[in-house]
Design a protein around this motif. Structure first.
Motif, PDB file in Angstrom:
ATOM      1  N   ALA A  57      -6.948   1.540 -11.937  1.00 39.56           N
ATOM      2  CA  ALA A  57      -5.906   0.804 -11.648  1.00 39.56           C
ATOM      3  C   ALA A  57      -5.101   1.697 -10.660  1.00 39.56           C
ATOM      4  N   PHE A  58      -4.284   0.838  -9.558  1.00 36.52           N
ATOM      5  CA  PHE A  58      -3.532   1.772  -8.626  1.00 36.52           C
ATOM      6  C   PHE A  58      -2.714   0.406  -8.147  1.00 36.52           C
ATOM      7  N   LEU A  59      -1.552   1.053  -7.249  1.00 37.29           N
ATOM      8  CA  LEU A  59      -0.572   0.186  -6.648  1.00 37.29           C
ATOM      9  C   LEU A  59      -1.064   0.364  -5.445  1.00 37.29           C
ATOM     10  N   ARG A  60      -1.085  -0.725  -4.415  1.00 40.60           N
ATOM     11  CA  ARG A  60      -1.346  -0.620  -2.997  1.00 40.60           C
ATOM     12  C   ARG A  60      -0.166  -1.254  -2.293  1.00 40.60           C
ATOM     13  N   ARG A  61       0.320  -0.638  -1.329  1.00 42.65           N
ATOM     14  CA  ARG A  61       1.238  -0.919  -0.556  1.00 42.65           C
ATOM     15  C   ARG A  61       1.024  -1.246   0.749  1.00 42.65           C
TER      16      ARG A  61
END
Ligand SMILES: [Zn+2]
Length: 63
Positions: A57-61
């Motif tokens: 899981a990761f955050l994408r900006r």
């Protein structure tokens, strides 16, 4: 910027007192079967997505 009437996704809020500042990195090679599971409203210039897939899981900006 004020939310628009038709906005259905959440907008960013003020940073919490105990927040952690992230170091944004260049994107990794696209992971297979990654899907966004939560995201901020697209009416702002920057959109944040919580992506999950392949046990990660990761955050994408996106600006
Ligand atoms: Zn919006």
């Amino acid at each position: 910027m004020m939310p628009l009437e038709e906005c259905v996704s959440p907008h960013l809020v003020m940073a919490q007192r105990d927040h952690v500042r992230l170091d944004w990195r260049k994107p990794y090679r696209a992971l297979e079967r990654v899907r966004p599971t939560a995201w901020t409203c697209a009416c702002w210039a920057t959109v944040y997505e919580l992506c999950e897939g392949g046990g990660r899981a990761f955050l994408r900006r996106t600006i």
